[in-house]
Design an enzyme around this catalytic site. Structure first.
Site, PDB file in Angstrom:
ATOM      1  N   ARG A  49      70.976  12.210  30.648  1.00  0.00           N
ATOM      2  CA  ARG A  49      71.171  13.247  31.828  1.00  0.00           C
ATOM      3  C   ARG A  49      70.421  12.756  32.958  1.00  0.00           C
ATOM      4  O   ARG A  49      69.407  11.993  32.894  1.00  0.00           O
ATOM      5  CB  ARG A  49      70.542  14.638  31.464  1.00  0.00           C
ATOM      6  N   LYS A  54      65.456  23.547  21.923  1.00  0.00           N
ATOM      7  CA  LYS A  54      66.179  24.657  21.739  1.00  0.00           C
ATOM      8  C   LYS A  54      67.688  24.433  21.547  1.00  0.00           C
ATOM      9  O   LYS A  54      68.520  24.882  20.853  1.00  0.00           O
ATOM     10  CB  LYS A  54      66.204  25.390  23.357  1.00  0.00           C
ATOM     11  N   ARG A  79      60.209  20.243  36.424  1.00  0.00           N
ATOM     12  CA  ARG A  79      60.686  21.022  35.575  1.00  0.00           C
ATOM     13  C   ARG A  79      59.683  21.623  34.949  1.00  0.00           C
ATOM     14  O   ARG A  79      59.697  22.856  34.215  1.00  0.00           O
ATOM     15  CB  ARG A  79      61.733  20.164  34.450  1.00  0.00           C
ATOM     16  N   ARG A 137      65.431  32.545  32.452  1.00  0.00           N
ATOM     17  CA  ARG A 137      64.145  31.654  32.682  1.00  0.00           C
ATOM     18  C   ARG A 137      63.292  32.010  33.735  1.00  0.00           C
ATOM     19  O   ARG A 137      62.418  31.544  34.055  1.00  0.00           O
ATOM     20  CB  ARG A 137      64.806  30.434  33.217  1.00  0.00           C
ATOM     21  N   ARG A 149      65.856  11.352  25.194  1.00  0.00           N
ATOM     22  CA  ARG A 149      66.914  12.132  24.805  1.00  0.00           C
ATOM     23  C   ARG A 149      68.259  11.490  25.162  1.00  0.00           C
ATOM     24  O   ARG A 149      68.574  10.836  26.421  1.00  0.00           O
ATOM     25  CB  ARG A 149      66.813  13.418  25.459  1.00  0.00           C
TER      26      ARG A 149
HETATM   27  P1  ADP Z   1      65.810  21.473  24.916  1.00  0.00           P
HETATM   28  O1  ADP Z   1      67.249  21.870  24.666  1.00  0.00           O
HETATM   29  O2  ADP Z   1      64.892  22.531  24.623  1.00  0.00           O
HETATM   30  O3  ADP Z   1      65.730  20.830  26.421  1.00  0.00           O
HETATM   31  P2  ADP Z   1      66.635  19.465  23.018  1.00  0.00           P
HETATM   32  O4  ADP Z   1      67.216  20.307  21.878  1.00  0.00           O
HETATM   33  O5  ADP Z   1      67.767  18.790  23.887  1.00  0.00           O
HETATM   34  O6  ADP Z   1      65.399  20.321  23.847  1.00  0.00           O
HETATM   35  O7  ADP Z   1      65.581  18.438  22.451  1.00  0.00           O
HETATM   36  C1  ADP Z   1      64.692  17.275  23.501  1.00  0.00           C
HETATM   37  C2  ADP Z   1      64.822  16.206  22.775  1.00  0.00           C
HETATM   38  O8  ADP Z   1      64.054  16.017  21.648  1.00  0.00           O
HETATM   39  C3  ADP Z   1      66.180  15.529  21.983  1.00  0.00           C
HETATM   40  O9  ADP Z   1      66.414  14.449  22.231  1.00  0.00           O
HETATM   41  C4  ADP Z   1      66.364  16.022  20.548  1.00  0.00           C
HETATM   42  O10 ADP Z   1      66.886  15.097  19.670  1.00  0.00           O
HETATM   43  C5  ADP Z   1      64.642  15.637  20.367  1.00  0.00           C
HETATM   44  N1  ADP Z   1      64.179  16.656  19.604  1.00  0.00           N
HETATM   45  C6  ADP Z   1      64.298  17.894  19.223  1.00  0.00           C
HETATM   46  N2  ADP Z   1      63.612  18.841  18.280  1.00  0.00           N
HETATM   47  C7  ADP Z   1      62.603  17.789  17.915  1.00  0.00           C
HETATM   48  C8  ADP Z   1      61.629  17.547  16.920  1.00  0.00           C
HETATM   49  N3  ADP Z   1      61.277  18.758  16.390  1.00  0.00           N
HETATM   50  N4  ADP Z   1      60.845  16.674  17.182  1.00  0.00           N
HETATM   51  C9  ADP Z   1      60.999  15.413  17.545  1.00  0.00           C
HETATM   52  N5  ADP Z   1      62.245  15.299  18.432  1.00  0.00           N
HETATM   53  C10 ADP Z   1      63.112  16.371  18.633  1.00  0.00           C
HETATM   54  P1  ADP Z   2      66.076  21.569  29.598  1.00  0.00           P
HETATM   55  O1  ADP Z   2      65.871  22.837  28.594  1.00  0.00           O
HETATM   56  O2  ADP Z   2      66.150  20.435  28.951  1.00  0.00           O
HETATM   57  O3  ADP Z   2      65.180  21.925  30.886  1.00  0.00           O
HETATM   58  P2  ADP Z   2      68.823  22.693  30.583  1.00  0.00           P
HETATM   59  O4  ADP Z   2      69.993  22.094  30.338  1.00  0.00           O
HETATM   60  O5  ADP Z   2      68.250  23.999  30.184  1.00  0.00           O
HETATM   61  O6  ADP Z   2      67.462  21.607  30.280  1.00  0.00           O
HETATM   62  O7  ADP Z   2      68.437  22.877  32.170  1.00  0.00           O
HETATM   63  C1  ADP Z   2      68.607  21.946  33.036  1.00  0.00           C
HETATM   64  C2  ADP Z   2      68.684  22.577  34.491  1.00  0.00           C
HETATM   65  O8  ADP Z   2      69.621  23.292  34.718  1.00  0.00           O
HETATM   66  C3  ADP Z   2      67.170  23.209  34.929  1.00  0.00           C
HETATM   67  O9  ADP Z   2      66.363  22.186  34.887  1.00  0.00           O
HETATM   68  C4  ADP Z   2      67.680  24.029  35.780  1.00  0.00           C
HETATM   69  O10 ADP Z   2      67.700  23.389  37.116  1.00  0.00           O
HETATM   70  C5  ADP Z   2      69.274  24.493  35.562  1.00  0.00           C
HETATM   71  N1  ADP Z   2      69.000  25.712  34.713  1.00  0.00           N
HETATM   72  C6  ADP Z   2      69.581  25.736  33.455  1.00  0.00           C
HETATM   73  N2  ADP Z   2      69.290  27.035  33.056  1.00  0.00           N
HETATM   74  C7  ADP Z   2      68.897  27.708  34.246  1.00  0.00           C
HETATM   75  C8  ADP Z   2      68.484  28.970  34.266  1.00  0.00           C
HETATM   76  N3  ADP Z   2      68.581  30.142  33.348  1.00  0.00           N
HETATM   77  N4  ADP Z   2      67.924  29.345  35.481  1.00  0.00           N
HETATM   78  C9  ADP Z   2      67.742  28.736  36.436  1.00  0.00           C
HETATM   79  N5  ADP Z   2      68.174  27.194  36.276  1.00  0.00           N
HETATM   80  C10 ADP Z   2      68.601  26.973  35.222  1.00  0.00           C
END
Ligand code: ADP
Ligand code: ADP
Ligand code: ZN
Length: 222
Positions: free
Chosen positions: A165, A17, A176, A92, A131
């Site tokens: 992170r 995302k 998660r 979420r 990541r």
């Molecule tokens: P999210 O915001 O949904 O948690 P991220 O955009 O941070 O996900 O992506 C998670 C990890 O996977 C990052 O290290 C990113 O560089 C990698 N990543 C993102 N999209 C892809 C993909 N299509 N294929 C492989 N790795 C990816």
């Molecule tokens: P990822 O997509 O990799 O899980 P985020 O950066 O979106 O990571 O979220 C990290 C953490 O922040 C989540 O595990 C949760 O604890 C909190 N968080 C983020 N967005 C929300 C939301 N919309 N509602 C509740 N908790 C959230």
């Protein structure tokens, strides 16, 4: 004047995302709103909300709807959001989705599309465990799938300051994923019922997904 676009990126942790939201920001001039980033900033700043959120985030659980909705409301009220927004990691829960509908209704806005990035659980774990992010410009990287061209140096800004992170560890990832399946996955049906759901296969490479997404965004904001 046309109303600012509102796009939602749905999908489990590690689906891509943040990566895709940044690309859409560049391509369409939209503003990425990541509640995860906003919460991490609140934790770093030591605000009341940040203090309450810290342990919850470290445990891989969801922060309370009240805190997250308040943070998002404040951010949405800032003038740059008039360019249109991509919500990354919000809503979420169903409570958050309803709060968003109400917030948008106040300003006569509505959701153009909620785009679900479909990935399987095994891919999420691999993506999350590799990541890392540039401390200076926020660009996201992956040890295997998106390594910087020069080892340890950000492609975008040249910084050598990278961070991982605290919650990107195997134990927290498991909670998660549970939170995702129990509390967030029901939003797929929520947006399908409102006729704004789009789904894309997010198991492919970053550029293929970006092209699929761009086509959907173009159509949804036309
Ligand atoms: P999210 O915001 O949904 O948690 P991220 O955009 O941070 O996900 O992506 C998670 C990890 O996977 C990052 O290290 C990113 O560089 C990698 N990543 C993102 N999209 C892809 C993909 N299509 N294929 C492989 N790795 C990816
Ligand atoms: P990822 O997509 O990799 O899980 P985020 O950066 O979106 O990571 O979220 C990290 C953490 O922040 C989540 O595990 C949760 O604890 C909190 N968080 C983020 N967005 C929300 C939301 N919309 N509602 C509740 N908790 C959230
Ligand atoms: Zn950088």
């Amino acid at each position: 004047m046309t109303k600012p676009a509102v796009l939602i990126l749905l999908g489990p942790p590690g689906a891509g995302k943040g990566t895709q939201a940044r690309m859409l920001e560049e391509k369409f001039g939209l503003v990425q709103l990541s509640t995860g980033d906003l919460l991490r900033a609140a934790v770093a700043a030591g605000t009341e909300a940040g203090k309450a959120a810290k342990a919850v985030m470290e445990a891989g659980k969801l922060v309370s709807d009240e805190i997250v909705v308040n943070i998002l409301r404040d951010r949405l009220a800032q003038p740059d959001c008039a360019r249109g927004v991509i919500l990354d990691g919000f809503p979420r829960t169903t409570v958050q989705a309803k709060a968003l509908d109400a917030l948008l209704a106040e300003s006569g806005q509505s959701i153009n599309a909620a785009i679900n990035l479909e990935v399987d659980d095994a891919a999420m774990v691999t993506r999350i465990s590799g990541r890392f992010t540039c401390c200076d410009c926020g660009e996201g990287y992956h040890d295997t799938f998106k390594a910087p061209v020069a080892v340890g140096k950000c492609d975008k800004c040249g910084s050598t300051n990278m961070k991982r992170r605290a919650d990107d560890n195997a134990e927290t990832v498991a909670s998660r994923l549970v939170a995702y399946h129990e509390q967030t996955a029901p939003l797929i049906a929520y947006y399908k019922a409102r006729d704004v759901l789009k789904s894309i296969d997010a198991m492919g490479d970053i550029d293929t997904i970006a092209a699929d997404l761009a086509a959907i965004v173009k159509q949804a904001t036309a």
